[in-house]
Each structure stands twice: as structure tokens, then as C-alpha cells.
Design a protein around this motif. Structure first.
Motif, PDB file in Angstrom:
ATOM      1  N   ARG A  17       1.126  -1.349  -0.071  1.00 54.43           N
ATOM      2  CA  ARG A  17       0.318  -0.470   0.851  1.00 54.43           C
ATOM      3  C   ARG A  17       1.037   1.266  -0.121  1.00 54.43           C
ATOM      4  O   ARG A  17       1.455   1.695   0.809  1.00 54.43           O
ATOM      5  N   VAL A  18       0.528   2.213  -0.532  1.00 50.60           N
ATOM      6  CA  VAL A  18       1.001   3.947  -0.453  1.00 50.60           C
ATOM      7  C   VAL A  18       1.376   3.921   0.187  1.00 50.60           C
ATOM      8  O   VAL A  18       2.801   4.656   1.000  1.00 50.60           O
ATOM      9  N   GLU A  19       0.739   3.601   1.658  1.00 51.41           N
ATOM     10  CA  GLU A  19       1.100   4.551   2.945  1.00 51.41           C
ATOM     11  C   GLU A  19       1.994   3.565   3.705  1.00 51.41           C
ATOM     12  O   GLU A  19       2.951   4.364   4.799  1.00 51.41           O
ATOM     13  N   TYR A  20       2.079   2.242   3.430  1.00 47.38           N
ATOM     14  CA  TYR A  20       3.245   2.218   3.660  1.00 47.38           C
ATOM     15  C   TYR A  20       4.408   1.884   3.198  1.00 47.38           C
ATOM     16  O   TYR A  20       5.545   2.380   3.948  1.00 47.38           O
ATOM     17  N   LEU A  21       4.701   1.811   1.682  1.00 43.18           N
ATOM     18  CA  LEU A  21       5.840   2.521   1.362  1.00 43.18           C
ATOM     19  C   LEU A  21       6.089   4.216   2.088  1.00 43.18           C
ATOM     20  O   LEU A  21       7.469   3.935   2.011  1.00 43.18           O
ATOM     21  N   HIS A  22       4.982   5.190   1.945  1.00 49.55           N
ATOM     22  CA  HIS A  22       5.783   6.221   3.151  1.00 49.55           C
ATOM     23  C   HIS A  22       5.886   6.130   4.058  1.00 49.55           C
ATOM     24  O   HIS A  22       7.533   6.860   4.100  1.00 49.55           O
ATOM     25  N   GLN A  23       5.595   4.951   5.107  1.00 47.63           N
ATOM     26  CA  GLN A  23       6.397   5.141   6.403  1.00 47.63           C
ATOM     27  C   GLN A  23       7.902   4.853   6.174  1.00 47.63           C
ATOM     28  O   GLN A  23       8.519   4.792   7.406  1.00 47.63           O
ATOM     29  N   ALA A  24       8.172   3.612   5.207  1.00 47.14           N
ATOM     30  CA  ALA A  24       9.015   2.901   4.740  1.00 47.14           C
ATOM     31  C   ALA A  24       9.971   3.904   4.717  1.00 47.14           C
ATOM     32  O   ALA A  24      11.558   3.838   5.145  1.00 47.14           O
ATOM     33  N   TRP A  25       9.567   4.629   3.339  1.00 44.54           N
ATOM     34  CA  TRP A  25      10.996   5.911   3.106  1.00 44.54           C
ATOM     35  C   TRP A  25      11.451   6.831   4.054  1.00 44.54           C
ATOM     36  O   TRP A  25      12.095   6.976   4.089  1.00 44.54           O
ATOM     37  N   GLN A  26       9.544   7.077   4.489  1.00 46.10           N
ATOM     38  CA  GLN A  26      10.135   8.460   5.874  1.00 46.10           C
ATOM     39  C   GLN A  26      11.652   7.455   6.821  1.00 46.10           C
ATOM     40  O   GLN A  26      12.152   8.307   7.552  1.00 46.10           O
ATOM     41  N   GLY A  27      11.251   6.600   7.515  1.00 49.08           N
ATOM     42  CA  GLY A  27      11.910   5.432   8.196  1.00 49.08           C
ATOM     43  C   GLY A  27      13.196   5.759   7.810  1.00 49.08           C
ATOM     44  O   GLY A  27      14.002   6.544   8.543  1.00 49.08           O
ATOM     45  N   GLN A  28      13.790   4.887   6.750  1.00 50.55           N
ATOM     46  CA  GLN A  28      14.619   4.399   6.501  1.00 50.55           C
ATOM     47  C   GLN A  28      15.209   6.007   6.544  1.00 50.55           C
ATOM     48  O   GLN A  28      16.508   6.203   6.696  1.00 50.55           O
ATOM     49  N   ARG A  29      14.826   7.205   5.758  1.00 51.32           N
ATOM     50  CA  ARG A  29      15.455   8.964   5.525  1.00 51.32           C
ATOM     51  C   ARG A  29      15.797   9.262   6.750  1.00 51.32           C
ATOM     52  O   ARG A  29      16.694   9.984   6.636  1.00 51.32           O
ATOM     53  N   GLU A  30      14.795   8.847   8.092  1.00 47.76           N
ATOM     54  CA  GLU A  30      15.662  10.196   9.338  1.00 47.76           C
ATOM     55  C   GLU A  30      16.576   8.362   9.646  1.00 47.76           C
ATOM     56  O   GLU A  30      17.322   9.363  10.128  1.00 47.76           O
ATOM     57  N   VAL A  31      16.646   7.067   9.476  1.00 55.41           N
ATOM     58  CA  VAL A  31      17.958   6.700  10.156  1.00 55.41           C
ATOM     59  C   VAL A  31      19.139   7.398   9.879  1.00 55.41           C
ATOM     60  O   VAL A  31      20.431   7.785  10.447  1.00 55.41           O
ATOM     61  N   MET A  32      19.275   7.586   8.055  1.00 60.22           N
ATOM     62  CA  MET A  32      20.382   8.009   7.298  1.00 60.22           C
ATOM     63  C   MET A  32      20.197   9.245   7.658  1.00 60.22           C
ATOM     64  O   MET A  32      22.520  10.056   7.739  1.00 60.22           O
ATOM     65  N   ARG A  33      19.612  10.044   8.064  1.00 60.15           N
ATOM     66  CA  ARG A  33      19.567  12.024   8.194  1.00 60.15           C
ATOM     67  C   ARG A  33      20.360  11.887   9.641  1.00 60.15           C
ATOM     68  O   ARG A  33      21.002  12.436   9.976  1.00 60.15           O
ATOM     69  N   LEU A  34      19.951  10.666  10.376  1.00 57.04           N
ATOM     70  CA  LEU A  34      20.373  10.984  12.471  1.00 57.04           C
ATOM     71  C   LEU A  34      22.032  10.379  11.960  1.00 57.04           C
ATOM     72  O   LEU A  34      22.602  10.636  12.671  1.00 57.04           O
ATOM     73  N   ALA A  35      22.445   8.908  11.745  1.00 57.58           N
ATOM     74  CA  ALA A  35      23.966   9.066  11.033  1.00 57.58           C
ATOM     75  C   ALA A  35      25.038   9.492  11.341  1.00 57.58           C
ATOM     76  O   ALA A  35      24.689  10.811  10.548  1.00 57.58           O
ATOM     77  N   VAL A  36      25.856   9.323  11.886  1.00 55.14           N
ATOM     78  CA  VAL A  36      27.157  10.567  12.100  1.00 55.14           C
ATOM     79  C   VAL A  36      28.583   9.660  12.046  1.00 55.14           C
ATOM     80  O   VAL A  36      28.409   8.835  12.829  1.00 55.14           O
ATOM     81  N   PRO A  37      29.685  10.507  11.044  1.00 48.85           N
ATOM     82  CA  PRO A  37      30.436   9.333  11.328  1.00 48.85           C
ATOM     83  C   PRO A  37      30.955   8.832  13.431  1.00 48.85           C
ATOM     84  O   PRO A  37      31.185   9.705  13.517  1.00 48.85           O
ATOM     85  N   VAL A  38      31.135   7.576  13.495  1.00 51.09           N
ATOM     86  CA  VAL A  38      31.331   7.071  14.870  1.00 51.09           C
ATOM     87  C   VAL A  38      33.064   7.673  15.156  1.00 51.09           C
ATOM     88  O   VAL A  38      32.905   8.476  15.501  1.00 51.09           O
ATOM     89  N   ALA A  39      33.175   8.328  13.944  1.00 52.98           N
ATOM     90  CA  ALA A  39      35.326   8.343  14.214  1.00 52.98           C
ATOM     91  C   ALA A  39      34.614  10.448  15.234  1.00 52.98           C
ATOM     92  O   ALA A  39      35.877  10.311  15.575  1.00 52.98           O
TER      93      ALA A  39
END
Length: 345
Positions: free
Chosen positions: A8-30
Motif C-alpha cells: 500500500r502507498v501508506e506503507y511505502l511512505h512510512q518505510a521511506w520516511q523511516g529509512q530517510r530518518e535513520v540516514m539523516r541521524l547517522a554521524v561518523p563514529v570517528a
């Protein structure tokens, strides 16, 4: 997950938004390790994660890429909640199919409330449902997966094991065979942890803890086998329902007996019984544990050589599903024979 054409469209939307949030929050461990104002406890955990990351590539033959060199502090306890669904009188999961990942036996939600709402929709249709929290997941190499705050809830071994498990998914993945993929990754996790502890000069896992884990898994798998026989029988549906409830009640009682009499009262597995038991709550055991002894036997046959093992796993994943299952069952039988024999295997 986010490329599913049939979802469903809403599932795709939440999945993409969730993945985008995870990548946005990621910072180098170094950067965190070099920050004098960072939490020393967090720095220690992340430094250990990088050590485990290097070990995975150098010693276990797993991918050497930027995955798990960034860190994302999530605004929630877990990154995902997986929804498992089965019919009332079947252990066959309701699968969800995706163009790249193939069909898998669960659906992940980045929001717990959405996962619970999806579970209720399936329950209203008479299905058995289980919702399980997920500390980590793999994008199968499409993204450089970061370390997540949800991976740090437990000890160092758990963190290292998760890294080994998820990198195994990146290394090799078979479309439409969840139990193969998860059992392979689970074996890599378990064997990797044994070697990781040995290299670090740590003692082997407490044999009592290891035995409890094996016995608990076998207890759950044994109940799955009994239920499968019941559902395949000629009994009418009402008799099957009654038999199902009796078997699940017996499982809970057997668990309590084993916990109190064989495991010195250890409550480490009590969480599995917080919610009512059903077919769906037993699914993870069939998916994550079914073929682990088979992969262990294959690893032994190949002289515990990781490159040879990974190559054989890829070859096994390349044959048709019936032949793959036949080979795994043969390895499973060999493993059982070795366990029951004093002869070297």
C-alpha cells in the motif's frame, strides 16, 4: 522494503520516511570518538563496535564497506517493529513480496503504533499475529547501514553479534527464502561470537547459558512440529482449535517447569510469554533457528574455513528451493547424528 510494488502507498511512505530518518541521524563514529564532550560510555561502546566491524571483515569473510562506521541516536527504543501473521490453523506465514528482496515472512514498521494498528487489522480477519521489536536491520547493501542506539540496549557480545548477523545478510541473500537467510545469518553471528571471544581472550560462553538457549529453542521448535502435525491431520477445524490451545498451554507449562527445575529459575526467556502464544509468535523460531545446525555442520565439513563456507552457501542458495531444502535436511540429519554419537564428526 521501500520499493515494494505490491504494498500500500501508506506503507511505502512510512518505510521511506523511516529509512530517510535513520540516514539523516547517522554521524561518523570517528567524530564521536574525537569529541571531548561526548559520553565516555557511548564512546567505549562505539569503539568496540568498530573493533567488531574490522573483525567481521578480516576474520569472518564478511563485507568490508562503510556500514557500521556511522551512528544514529534514535528518538525511540527500537528502529522497527516487525508484524508476523499466520492463518489461525497454519504455521505458514503471510508473506510480503518486494522486487529486490523477494518475499519475506514479516513486514517492518518504523512506528510502533502503526505496527499495532496493522496487527489489529489482521486479527480482525481471524489471523494469528505477533509484533516484535527490532534493534537492527539490513538494507542488503543498498545503503551503508549505521550503528543504531537500539543496538546498544544489551552487552558487548550482543552488539558484536548483531553486526556479524547484519553483515551476513549483506554478504549473501536468497530471494523468497526467509528461513535460509535468517538461519545463515544466525549461524554466522553465533560462530563469529565464539571466535570473537577467543581472540579477545575471553572465556567461552557459560555452558549453562548455552544449554538453556539450545533447550529453549528446541522447546519452541518441538511445539511447532506438534502443531504442524495437528494442522495436517484429518480432524475438523474445531478439534484442531482445541488441540492448538492445549498444545500452547502445555508449552507454557513445560517452559515454567524447565525454567524452575532445570535452569535454576532463570527468567531470561520470560519475555516470549508476555503476550498470548499463537502460531505467529512461534514463527521467529522457524525462521531464525531452523537451519542453524545444518550451517554449523557445513562449516565443520569445510574445515571451519570461512571463504570456503561462504562459497558453498552461495552455491547452495543458487539451486532450486526443493534441492536446497533437501541438502539442508541432510546436513541437519548429520548434525543430529553427530550430537547423538561419541564418534568424531
Amino acid at each position: 522494503m521501500w520499493l515494494a510494488g505490491c504494498a500500500r502507498v501508506e506503507y511505502l511512505h512510512q518505510a521511506w520516511q523511516g529509512q530517510r530518518e535513520v540516514m539523516r541521524l547517522a554521524v561518523p563514529v570517528a567524530d564521536i570518538l574525537a569529541d571531548p564532550e561526548a559520553d565516555p560510555a557511548l564512546q567505549a561502546r562505539l569503539a568496540l563496535a568498530l573493533e567488531a566491524r574490522r573483525f567481521a571483515s578480516e576474520q569472518l569473510g564478511l563485507p568490508d564497506n562503510p556500514s557500521y562506521t556511522r551512528y544514529a541516536q534514535l528518538p525511540r527504543s527500537y528502529v522497527l517493529w516487525n508484524v508476523f501473521v499466520t492463518p489461525e490453523l497454519s504455521l505458514k506465514p503471510i508473506e510480503h513480496c518486494y522486487p529486490l528482496a523477494g518475499c519475506i515472512a514479516y513486514r517492518g514498521y518504523f512506528n510502533e503504533a502503526r505496527a499495532e494498528a496493522e496487527a489489529k487489522r489482521w486479527q480482525a480477519r481471524g489471523m494469528d499475529v505477533y509484533v516484535g521489536p527490532v534493534p537492527a536491520y539490513s538494507t542488503l547493501g543498498w545503503y551503508d547501514d549505521p550503528l543504531l542506539s537500539s543496538m546498544l540496549h544489551w552487552g558487548d557480545d550482543y552488539l558484536a553479534g548483531l553486526i556479524f548477523h547484519e553483515l551476513a545478510h549483506q554478504h549473501f541473500y536468497v530471494r523468497d527464502d526467509t528461513s535460509f537467510n535468517e538461519s545463515y545469518a544466525s549461524f554466522v553471528e553465533q560462530q563469529g561470537l565464539r571466535q570473537w571471544r577467543e581472540q579477545r581472550g575471553q572465556p567461552a560462553e557459560d555452558p549453562r547459558q548455552a544449554r538453556q538457549g539450545r533447550e529453549f529453542t528446541e522447546l519452541m521448535l518441538d511445539t511447532r512440529r506438534q502443531l504442524a502435525q495437528l494442522y495436517a491431520s484429518e480432524l475438523d477445524d474445531q478439534a484442531k482449535r482445541e488441540g492448538k490451545q492445549q498444545m500452547l498451554a502445555e508449552l507454557q507449562q513445560r517452559y515454567q517447569d524447565w525454567r524452575d527445575q532445570r535452569w535454576d529459575g532463570s527468567r531470561r526467556f520470560d519475555g516470549w510469554f508476555v503476550r498470548p502464544l499463537n502460531n505467529a509468535s512461534l514463527l521467529p523460531f522457524g525462521l531464525y533457528d531452523q537451519w542453524v545446525p545444518a550451517f554449523e555442520r557445513l562449516f565443520q565439513q569445510l574445515g571451519e574455513d570461512w571463504p570456503a563456507f561462504h562459497a558453498e552457501v552461495k552455491a547452495l542458495g543458487g539451486v532450486a528451493a526443493p534441492q536446497r531444502r533437501q541438502r539442508l535436511e541432510a546436513l541437519l540429519d548429520e548434525s543430529a547424528n553427530c550430537d547423538n554419537s561419541s564418534a568424531a564428526c
